[in-house]
Scaffold this motif. Sequence first.
Motif, PDB file in Angstrom:
ATOM      1  N   ASP B 436       0.773  -1.068   0.081  1.00 34.41           N
ATOM      2  CA  ASP B 436      -0.062  -0.067   0.031  1.00 34.41           C
ATOM      3  C   ASP B 436       0.769   1.295  -0.200  1.00 34.41           C
ATOM      4  OD1 ASP B 436      -2.296  -1.308   0.033  1.00 34.41           O
ATOM      5  OD2 ASP B 436      -2.672  -1.152   2.232  1.00 34.41           O
ATOM      6  N   HIS B 437       0.445   2.121  -0.774  1.00 36.57           N
ATOM      7  CA  HIS B 437       1.055   3.422  -0.708  1.00 36.57           C
ATOM      8  C   HIS B 437       0.538   4.251   0.639  1.00 36.57           C
ATOM      9  CE1 HIS B 437       3.319   3.770  -4.537  1.00 36.57           C
ATOM     10  NE2 HIS B 437       2.490   2.807  -4.890  1.00 36.57           N
ATOM     11  N   VAL B 438       1.704   4.685   1.370  1.00 35.90           N
ATOM     12  CA  VAL B 438       0.969   5.324   2.570  1.00 35.90           C
ATOM     13  C   VAL B 438       1.945   6.554   2.773  1.00 35.90           C
ATOM     14  CG1 VAL B 438       0.262   3.184   3.765  1.00 35.90           C
ATOM     15  CG2 VAL B 438       2.733   4.039   3.952  1.00 35.90           C
ATOM     16  N   GLU B 439       1.380   7.571   3.631  1.00 39.24           N
ATOM     17  CA  GLU B 439       2.014   8.714   4.004  1.00 39.24           C
ATOM     18  C   GLU B 439       2.002   8.938   5.430  1.00 39.24           C
ATOM     19  OE1 GLU B 439       0.694  12.719   3.002  1.00 39.24           O
ATOM     20  OE2 GLU B 439      -1.192  11.450   2.539  1.00 39.24           O
ATOM     21  N   VAL B 440       3.000   9.219   5.867  1.00 41.21           N
ATOM     22  CA  VAL B 440       3.080   9.518   7.668  1.00 41.21           C
ATOM     23  C   VAL B 440       2.526  10.798   7.641  1.00 41.21           C
ATOM     24  CG1 VAL B 440       4.437   9.608   9.624  1.00 41.21           C
ATOM     25  CG2 VAL B 440       5.022   8.054   7.492  1.00 41.21           C
ATOM     26  N   PHE B 441       1.476  10.878   8.501  1.00 39.12           N
ATOM     27  CA  PHE B 441       0.939  12.214   8.596  1.00 39.12           C
ATOM     28  C   PHE B 441       1.115  12.949  10.233  1.00 39.12           C
ATOM     29  CE2 PHE B 441      -2.693  11.091  11.146  1.00 39.12           C
ATOM     30  CZ  PHE B 441      -2.774   9.959  10.901  1.00 39.12           C
ATOM     31  N   GLU B 442       1.812  12.259  11.014  1.00 39.25           N
ATOM     32  CA  GLU B 442       2.043  12.929  12.233  1.00 39.25           C
ATOM     33  C   GLU B 442       3.499  12.334  12.818  1.00 39.25           C
ATOM     34  OE1 GLU B 442      -1.290  11.803  14.838  1.00 39.25           O
ATOM     35  OE2 GLU B 442      -0.699   9.834  15.166  1.00 39.25           O
ATOM     36  N   GLY B 443       3.753  13.057  13.805  1.00 38.73           N
ATOM     37  CA  GLY B 443       5.071  12.479  14.356  1.00 38.73           C
ATOM     38  C   GLY B 443       6.277  12.812  13.611  1.00 38.73           C
ATOM     39  N   VAL B 451       5.995   2.919   0.494  1.00 35.89           N
ATOM     40  CA  VAL B 451       5.402   1.721   0.445  1.00 35.89           C
ATOM     41  C   VAL B 451       5.291   0.854   1.496  1.00 35.89           C
ATOM     42  CG1 VAL B 451       4.759  -0.300  -1.141  1.00 35.89           C
ATOM     43  CG2 VAL B 451       5.602   1.878  -2.072  1.00 35.89           C
ATOM     44  N   VAL B 452       4.427   0.327   1.895  1.00 34.36           N
ATOM     45  CA  VAL B 452       4.288  -0.398   3.035  1.00 34.36           C
ATOM     46  C   VAL B 452       5.328  -1.702   2.906  1.00 34.36           C
ATOM     47  CG1 VAL B 452       2.883  -1.800   4.789  1.00 34.36           C
ATOM     48  CG2 VAL B 452       2.050   0.197   3.767  1.00 34.36           C
ATOM     49  N   ASP B 453       6.254  -1.996   3.671  1.00 37.34           N
ATOM     50  CA  ASP B 453       7.103  -3.084   3.271  1.00 37.34           C
ATOM     51  C   ASP B 453       6.471  -4.325   4.363  1.00 37.34           C
ATOM     52  OD1 ASP B 453       9.644  -3.863   2.183  1.00 37.34           O
ATOM     53  OD2 ASP B 453      10.076  -4.446   4.235  1.00 37.34           O
ATOM     54  N   SER B 454       6.354  -4.097   5.737  1.00 32.80           N
ATOM     55  CA  SER B 454       5.524  -5.142   6.480  1.00 32.80           C
ATOM     56  C   SER B 454       5.023  -4.438   7.403  1.00 32.80           C
ATOM     57  CB  SER B 454       7.052  -5.967   6.875  1.00 32.80           C
ATOM     58  OG  SER B 454       7.672  -5.043   7.586  1.00 32.80           O
ATOM     59  N   ILE B 455       4.295  -5.293   8.196  1.00 31.41           N
ATOM     60  CA  ILE B 455       3.492  -4.981   9.298  1.00 31.41           C
ATOM     61  C   ILE B 455       3.635  -5.677  10.475  1.00 31.41           C
ATOM     62  CG2 ILE B 455       1.178  -4.251  10.087  1.00 31.41           C
ATOM     63  CD1 ILE B 455       0.452  -4.090   7.094  1.00 31.41           C
ATOM     64  N   ASN B 456       4.040  -4.962  11.449  1.00 28.40           N
ATOM     65  CA  ASN B 456       4.320  -5.955  12.759  1.00 28.40           C
ATOM     66  C   ASN B 456       3.654  -5.430  13.899  1.00 28.40           C
ATOM     67  OD1 ASN B 456       5.330  -7.737  14.517  1.00 28.40           O
ATOM     68  ND2 ASN B 456       7.193  -6.837  14.597  1.00 28.40           N
ATOM     69  N   GLN B 457       2.473  -6.029  14.054  1.00 28.88           N
ATOM     70  CA  GLN B 457       1.489  -5.375  15.327  1.00 28.88           C
ATOM     71  C   GLN B 457       1.188  -4.019  14.610  1.00 28.88           C
ATOM     72  OE1 GLN B 457       0.616  -6.881  18.014  1.00 28.88           O
ATOM     73  NE2 GLN B 457       1.538  -8.684  17.900  1.00 28.88           N
ATOM     74  N   ASP B 458       1.588  -3.166  15.721  1.00 27.66           N
ATOM     75  CA  ASP B 458       1.378  -1.691  15.504  1.00 27.66           C
ATOM     76  C   ASP B 458       2.415  -0.930  14.586  1.00 27.66           C
ATOM     77  OD1 ASP B 458      -1.098  -2.143  16.513  1.00 27.66           O
ATOM     78  OD2 ASP B 458      -0.783  -1.052  18.233  1.00 27.66           O
TER      79      ASP B 458
END
Lengths: 117, 1065
Positions: B436-443, B451-458
Amino acid sequence: MATIPPQAKSKQLRACLLCSIIQHPMDFRKIGCPNCEELMQMKGSPDRISACTTTYFDGIISVIDAEASWVARWQRTSKYVRGMYAVRVKGRIPEDVEAELESRGIKYRPRDQSDQD
Amino acid sequence: MSDLPDDYDMQDNSEVVQQEEDQEQPAQRQSNAKSRGSIYDTLDDDGDEDDEDEDDEEDEEAGREGGRKRAKHRHRRHTVNRFLDVEAEVDTEEDEEEEEDEADGDEFIAEVGGEGDEDDVNRRAAVNARLDRRERELNDQDLAKIAQNLHERYGRAAVRYTGDMNEVPQRLLMPSVHDASLWQVRVKPGRERDIVFSLMRKAIDLEYSAQPLSILSAFQRDSLPGMIYVEARSAQQVNQACKGLVGVYPSRGIALVPIEEMASLLQIKKQDLTVTPGSWVRIKRGKYQGDLAQVMDITENGEDVGLKFIPRIDLNPRDDANVDGRKRKKAGASLTTMRPPQRFFNYEEVVKVYGRKQVSKRNQVYVFQNDTYKDGFIEKDFKLNALQLENVNPTLDEITKFSRGQDGADNENPVDLSIIAEASRKAAIAVLQPGDHVEVFEGEQSGVYGVVDSINQDVVTVTAIGVDIDGQKVDVPARSVRKRFKPGDHVKVMTGQNADETGLVISVTDNVVTFLSDMSMQEVSVFSKDLREAAEVGSGTNVVGNYELHDLVQLDLQTVGVVFKTERDSFRVLDQNGQVRLVQPHQISMRRNSDRAIATDSEGHELRVQDNVKEIDGESRKGRVLHIHQSFFAFLHNRDILENGGVFVTRCRSLASLAPKGNLVKPGMDLGKMNPTAAGGAQGGMVGSGAMGRGPRDRDIGATITVIKGNLKGYIGIIKDINGTLARVELNTGNKVITIDKEKLYRRLPDGTLQPLSAPIHPKGQQRSMGPPPAVASRTPNPYGGGRTPGWGGGRTPNPYASGDGKTPAWNASSRTPNPYADGGKTPAWNASSRTPNPYAGDGGRTPAWNASSRTPNPYSEWGGWGSASPARPADSSWSSWNAPTPAAAATPGFLSAPTPAAYTGAPTPAGIMNDPGSMSAPTPGVSGNDEDYDFGLVLRDPLIANKKVMVEIRGSSDAGWHDGDLEFKKGYVSSAFASLSEITALFHPLDSPGGTSIHVPTIYLTPIQPEEAQDHALVLRGSHKGDHVVLRDSAGPGVWMVSKFQDPVEFTIDEESLVKLYHV
């Protein structure tokens, strides 16, 4: 020995925010909290009862032998009267009670398990 | 001694006793525990009485503090003791005094009993005064003691609370091996609380019994249904405790909880459901179930939550409900009827329905039926546990509705999406997928996209794109990431109301993406979390439940509709009245099939499903027929119409076909072709004839033709198919199929002559009736000659019994047996088969009618006596057996035939076998040389006349050269007549050769023989008695006979001309 509410299912059962004892609101009104009435002053005062007790609790413990029970010790109720206690009580005691506790140098531990150390 | 004074004295005495006792108490307190106790009891009891003033129920309260109970009990004993001597025995120290008192009392009573003097009065006063004083002292003492006692009691409690319990860190409270264990016990789900309570009560009950419970505690957690935990030293103790309790299943095992898991059982923490003002919740129960609400405030203890939401006020209440606002009926009605729709509170509307009195206004707030309404919203307090705090997932629609407010006008800040965004953020994590194409919008990493590479929990690992950290992998919290879309992306909605919609992104505002739907061509706004990039162009799913797009569905008894749009779990349906409805699958009672439905259009042509039609009036819309309902409504579909997905409903009568009707050959529906009469008997069209299946075919199909024009002129072929004016012809040469105009084709007759296709066939003697392939039929004369029985074409009757020319049941019935099976054994079909149900048929030709003796009444034969010979005996004719003359006729000479059942009488006698087809073109009766003024052949064919064995004479055959005139003037009788295409023949039995040869004679050569004398039997040919079998009685004048019906004495006159002599033996 605390009053044991006659019906477990009653949705009215209330737990003391300070000592977590579970009683019927009628009993709170008549005899107050058997453990902490001195602070709570609930006897005969429905307003105080609604402020110092809650129906929002989870888990019920029947403390049969308070002194010997580890459960009671863990819950810090081993010095209290025998009776029904809640495992977790949501909410905090009114500010005046909290202030009174502070003035006496007593550490207030909310019973919602928010601060475990 | 009177009772009253005695009582008084007793009381008085005891008072004194008590006072004295009290007096002694300060001294005695330390030593005499019992006295002290009684004092406390008195004090305590005072308190109790106060309580009782407050609440009378106290005495009924169970389980009061034990000590107090005992105290009260003792106190009661004490008061009773005033009246009892037993008291003396309790306390030995008081014995003396009591004895004294007793003595005093006796003396006093004696004095009273004697005479009342002044001493007595004085003494009483003194006693009273002393009593008062003592009482005051006692009160002072009491106050001090109360204070002391209170201090003692509650001071101790406070000390207890300040004890070190609160200071000990939780970790030091962890269980040790010295502590008792926890045992998990299975219980009936839902009974956990009860059982924990039961254990407590049981423990109290058995506390001082021989076998007290040895468990230390028991508890239950709401999050662990079906089990409780008991703290005890051994499983056996748990077992003992649980014995006898309903709903506990110790047999399912009492499991020891490992020591390291004990603490966690008590630490189980439900997802902390925090409610903050402004957050969204859903209402769990009641009228507003499922409705979205916004939290306004929360009470201090967090139990009650003030909510604001859109009210549902019933603006169409039942009449009885709003008249006087009785709640009784309303409550009942509101439960059963549908809940009113969400609607902002409108003062005017509500007042109009409920009346002005029902609504009051305070400041900016309306109060209506105990609810407060502000700015159109209802504001109401709810219990926390009546609210759904998790998975609220407010939709954009709901939020928009909320923010729009009462007046319907958009507020300045249309949607405060940050609130929902917060609410939906948790869910957003779940929908992220690698790629998925994502963008970081805070922090810290705000602004980075990748691009999302992997997801580990949160934690999401993102491969960054662009800027200076291109290609690096960055770990960010999932909640800080949102899917990124840019205008022009093609997306698909994964979840929510618009699920499966696809479209092109138009704009992106924060996490709200607006795209243009491929399907509806409308703008749709959804959260980016619900979107995925997708190449597919979804039309959405067309199937919901058992129904799909363009189904004709029954909505209720009167209403049907066509599904024109499927949504996530509902349909848009256009009903026959042109109204659009939103229906759930369960609201549809059934799907209807209109595949076979037929209607007539404006031109009277048939209209069927899938036809392309257009409206002749109104908007002249064109469309394809989707469904026809009740031959009246037509549901049409046209992709070019945007409204209602291109589906519209109209009346069949206002439609006209788009296809040219001239070419429309509707298979199977041309009734004219199915009518054998209309078809001139040419086409085998009877049921079961085998030709039925080809009925719809063009009659020219299969015809042998010759091309008469064009470059193929002269070619011979066979028509294979006809479409309008075009024919597909298989040429005999080259095995080639060509398509050619029918105009260029001529039918090629077997003799090689040509005639137009449109020309009638029969006058040329075509034996079309013989069978499906006319060409074949014409070439191969059928030995059965079926075709030669006019109007009785062989193709029409598949009846095996009729296979032989003469073997029609009808004329076998001349034996007066209506049973067609009773025919003689000349019909192989039934002789061979044993399935005939007729028991009489077993012996072949012997019909029961004939076998029956002439004297035995026979149900089949009213003239049974006439039958004397077996009709079954084959006539020894020169004709082939199957073509033999009817045996009945042959064997029963002169028999006056009984009427045959009408159904059969239509069946003519088979004509003789004409080996020469040419004879078929013999002159028709109509043009015969017979100068009778009527056609005798037709008379013979008349059902009333036929088969009656009328006597005839052959006349005129010599003129015509028929049989060279050999048979001229032969007399005989006719047993039956047959009509063929061209002529009527009769089966003629010459008189001079009885039982001998019978021949077929064209009826044109036959002349009826008139009866000559009385007692002759005759048949009436004309008039009201036509067909009657009469007996001549007397001459009633020249050419007129007095006759009577056979076996009927009633006489009447009849013209000689109308009579024909009947043959008899």
